[in-house]
Design a protein around this motif. Sequence first.
Motif, PDB file in Angstrom:
ATOM      1  N   ALA A  13     -10.936  19.610  14.010  1.00 45.39           N
ATOM      2  CA  ALA A  13     -12.042  19.181  14.873  1.00 45.39           C
ATOM      3  C   ALA A  13     -11.519  18.433  16.096  1.00 45.39           C
ATOM      4  N   ILE A  14     -10.531  17.563  15.909  1.00 41.30           N
ATOM      5  CA  ILE A  14      -9.925  16.850  17.044  1.00 41.30           C
ATOM      6  C   ILE A  14      -9.331  17.843  18.024  1.00 41.30           C
ATOM      7  N   PHE A  15      -8.586  18.809  17.512  1.00 41.91           N
ATOM      8  CA  PHE A  15      -7.945  19.803  18.379  1.00 41.91           C
ATOM      9  C   PHE A  15      -8.979  20.589  19.188  1.00 41.91           C
ATOM     10  N   ILE A  16     -10.033  21.026  18.524  1.00 43.42           N
ATOM     11  CA  ILE A  16     -11.068  21.811  19.207  1.00 43.42           C
ATOM     12  C   ILE A  16     -11.764  20.960  20.264  1.00 43.42           C
ATOM     13  N   ILE A  41     -14.225  16.316  -5.857  1.00 46.21           N
ATOM     14  CA  ILE A  41     -14.143  15.240  -4.863  1.00 46.21           C
ATOM     15  C   ILE A  41     -12.698  15.046  -4.425  1.00 46.21           C
ATOM     16  N   LYS A  42     -11.781  15.108  -5.377  1.00 45.13           N
ATOM     17  CA  LYS A  42     -10.363  14.978  -5.026  1.00 45.13           C
ATOM     18  C   LYS A  42      -9.926  16.100  -4.087  1.00 45.13           C
ATOM     19  N   TRP A  43     -10.375  17.313  -4.334  1.00 46.77           N
ATOM     20  CA  TRP A  43      -9.988  18.426  -3.465  1.00 46.77           C
ATOM     21  C   TRP A  43     -10.633  18.295  -2.085  1.00 46.77           C
ATOM     22  N   ILE A  44     -11.844  17.807  -2.055  1.00 47.16           N
ATOM     23  CA  ILE A  44     -12.502  17.574  -0.753  1.00 47.16           C
ATOM     24  C   ILE A  44     -11.714  16.528   0.026  1.00 47.16           C
ATOM     25  N   LEU A  45     -11.317  15.438  -0.638  1.00 48.16           N
ATOM     26  CA  LEU A  45     -10.533  14.391   0.030  1.00 48.16           C
ATOM     27  C   LEU A  45      -9.178  14.921   0.499  1.00 48.16           C
ATOM     28  N   ARG A  46      -8.633  15.877  -0.199  1.00 55.18           N
ATOM     29  CA  ARG A  46      -7.346  16.451   0.204  1.00 55.18           C
ATOM     30  C   ARG A  46      -7.478  17.377   1.413  1.00 55.18           C
ATOM     31  N   VAL A  47      -8.617  18.024   1.540  1.00 52.95           N
ATOM     32  CA  VAL A  47      -8.826  18.979   2.637  1.00 52.95           C
ATOM     33  C   VAL A  47      -9.348  18.289   3.901  1.00 52.95           C
ATOM     34  N   LEU A  48     -10.077  17.191   3.736  1.00 46.10           N
ATOM     35  CA  LEU A  48     -10.711  16.531   4.881  1.00 46.10           C
ATOM     36  C   LEU A  48      -9.766  16.209   6.052  1.00 46.10           C
ATOM     37  N   PRO A  49      -8.549  15.712   5.813  1.00 40.60           N
ATOM     38  CA  PRO A  49      -7.688  15.448   6.974  1.00 40.60           C
ATOM     39  C   PRO A  49      -7.419  16.689   7.831  1.00 40.60           C
ATOM     40  N   PHE A  50      -7.267  17.832   7.185  1.00 40.40           N
ATOM     41  CA  PHE A  50      -7.003  19.069   7.923  1.00 40.40           C
ATOM     42  C   PHE A  50      -8.232  19.525   8.708  1.00 40.40           C
ATOM     43  N   VAL A  51      -9.402  19.367   8.105  1.00 42.33           N
ATOM     44  CA  VAL A  51     -10.649  19.695   8.804  1.00 42.33           C
ATOM     45  C   VAL A  51     -10.818  18.776  10.006  1.00 42.33           C
ATOM     46  N   TYR A  52     -10.553  17.500   9.804  1.00 47.43           N
ATOM     47  CA  TYR A  52     -10.697  16.513  10.879  1.00 47.43           C
ATOM     48  C   TYR A  52      -9.694  16.781  12.010  1.00 47.43           C
ATOM     49  N   MET A  53      -8.446  17.100  11.657  1.00 48.79           N
ATOM     50  CA  MET A  53      -7.447  17.410  12.689  1.00 48.79           C
ATOM     51  C   MET A  53      -7.845  18.650  13.482  1.00 48.79           C
TER      52      MET A  53
END
Length: 140
Positions: A18-21, A4-16
């Motif tokens: 998605a915003i860019f795309i 869960i900690k690693w997912i929370l660490r990666v989520l901002p990059f995934v979200y950014m």
Amino acid sequence: MKIIKWILRVLPFVYMTAIFIMSSLPSDQFVKLPDSEIDHNIKESLHLIEFAILYVLLVLAMLTRRGAFTPALNVACAVFSALYGISDEFHQSFYAYRSASWFDLVKDFTGISVCFYFVRGALFKGKFARLGRALGRVNG
């Protein structure tokens, strides 16, 4: 709990990403409501939460690390979210079917500011006890 900690660490990059795309595509690429005025108003109001979500994801990611989450780190998360909002508006300005505006930035900054108020209150001012406990569990 480690996953869960690693997912929370990666989520901002995934979200950014998605915003860019999505900023590279026409605004009606995924959803277009039948009433164009309602469609426009809903999509414009999303600016209030789009970068607020990024800020919250960054806070959650920072809470998973070993060091203390400080007021300065909280401000850094908010500033980074705001700068990403600026870069997103700049990015959109290169597409004929997208628009970039100062008003969109104001909406982005407003959403970030509201979330910042609650996170700061919960973590550093002794307010919003329930939110503080929830955020503390991420840090725990």
